[in-house]
Design a protein around this motif. Structure first.
Motif, PDB file in Angstrom:
ATOM      1  N   LYS A  21     -31.177 -38.562 -33.831  1.00 19.67           N
ATOM      2  CA  LYS A  21     -31.400 -37.174 -34.259  1.00 19.67           C
ATOM      3  C   LYS A  21     -31.371 -36.267 -33.036  1.00 19.67           C
ATOM      4  CE  LYS A  21     -33.049 -37.516 -38.664  1.00 19.67           C
ATOM      5  NZ  LYS A  21     -34.029 -37.053 -39.564  1.00 19.67           N
ATOM      6  N   PRO A  22     -30.900 -35.040 -33.214  1.00 21.56           N
ATOM      7  CA  PRO A  22     -30.864 -34.105 -32.082  1.00 21.56           C
ATOM      8  C   PRO A  22     -32.273 -33.661 -31.681  1.00 21.56           C
ATOM      9  CG  PRO A  22     -30.077 -33.049 -34.105  1.00 21.56           C
ATOM     10  CD  PRO A  22     -30.313 -34.481 -34.431  1.00 21.56           C
ATOM     11  N   THR A  23     -32.402 -33.277 -30.424  1.00 24.22           N
ATOM     12  CA  THR A  23     -33.677 -32.766 -29.920  1.00 24.22           C
ATOM     13  C   THR A  23     -33.944 -31.381 -30.513  1.00 24.22           C
ATOM     14  OG1 THR A  23     -32.637 -31.673 -28.041  1.00 24.22           O
ATOM     15  CG2 THR A  23     -33.341 -33.970 -27.719  1.00 24.22           C
ATOM     16  N   GLU A  24     -35.150 -30.882 -30.327  1.00 29.64           N
ATOM     17  CA  GLU A  24     -35.482 -29.535 -30.817  1.00 29.64           C
ATOM     18  C   GLU A  24     -34.535 -28.492 -30.234  1.00 29.64           C
ATOM     19  OE1 GLU A  24     -39.553 -28.382 -30.242  1.00 29.64           O
ATOM     20  OE2 GLU A  24     -40.289 -29.972 -31.552  1.00 29.64           O
ATOM     21  N   GLN A  25     -34.262 -28.594 -28.950  1.00 34.73           N
ATOM     22  CA  GLN A  25     -33.379 -27.627 -28.289  1.00 34.73           C
ATOM     23  C   GLN A  25     -31.970 -27.701 -28.883  1.00 34.73           C
ATOM     24  OE1 GLN A  25     -33.094 -28.172 -24.066  1.00 34.73           O
ATOM     25  NE2 GLN A  25     -31.837 -26.359 -23.757  1.00 34.73           N
ATOM     26  N   PHE A  52     -34.313 -32.017 -38.663  1.00 32.74           N
ATOM     27  CA  PHE A  52     -33.064 -32.252 -39.374  1.00 32.74           C
ATOM     28  C   PHE A  52     -31.971 -32.786 -38.457  1.00 32.74           C
ATOM     29  CE2 PHE A  52     -33.701 -28.784 -42.854  1.00 32.74           C
ATOM     30  CZ  PHE A  52     -34.513 -29.641 -43.562  1.00 32.74           C
ATOM     31  N   SER A  53     -31.035 -33.486 -39.064  1.00 35.28           N
ATOM     32  CA  SER A  53     -29.806 -33.856 -38.372  1.00 35.28           C
ATOM     33  C   SER A  53     -28.877 -32.636 -38.416  1.00 35.28           C
ATOM     34  CB  SER A  53     -29.144 -35.040 -39.077  1.00 35.28           C
ATOM     35  OG  SER A  53     -28.684 -34.645 -40.361  1.00 35.28           O
ATOM     36  N   GLY A  54     -27.790 -32.707 -37.662  1.00 34.75           N
ATOM     37  CA  GLY A  54     -26.821 -31.615 -37.683  1.00 34.75           C
ATOM     38  C   GLY A  54     -26.230 -31.414 -39.072  1.00 34.75           C
ATOM     39  N   GLY A  55     -25.995 -32.500 -39.786  1.00 33.76           N
ATOM     40  CA  GLY A  55     -25.451 -32.415 -41.140  1.00 33.76           C
ATOM     41  C   GLY A  55     -26.408 -31.742 -42.108  1.00 33.76           C
TER      42      GLY A  55
END
Length: 103
Positions: A21-25, A52-55
């Protein structure tokens, strides 16, 4: 989703790549990219509140765009939070799938 593969099926793949999963930033950057009208502060707020994930962020942005097209009004932070809360099926639904219950 690698945990969902049984060992016989998993052997058919030569390579497996795990996407975390992406970081908060990074999530805040994705929010800004997907919804340019969103303020940076609101993007950060959403990134902190929703892991959330990017999707998933893309799904929310599309739903917000559809709502904006129908209503003619730009989404507010509150309306985005409603869409975000509906994006995840984290809480069990009171609706059953497949059959409508008689009221």
């Amino acid at each position: 989703m690698a945990d969902n593969l049984d060992s016989a099926f998993e052997r058919r793949f030569l390579f497996k790549i795990q996407f975390g999963k992406p970081t908060e930033q990074t999530r805040a950057s994705i929010w800004c990219d997907k919804m340019p009208s969103l303020s940076e502060a609101d993007a950060v707020r959403l990134a902190v509140l929703y892991d959330f994930s990017g999707g998933e962020i893309d799904n929310v942005a599309r739903k917000a765009a559809i709502e904006e097209a129908f209503s003619g009004a730009a989404p507010t932070l509150d309306s985005l939070r409603v869409i975000c809360s509906e994006e995840r099926l984290a809480h069990p639904s009171s609706h059953s799938i497949g059959f409508a219950s008689g009221a």
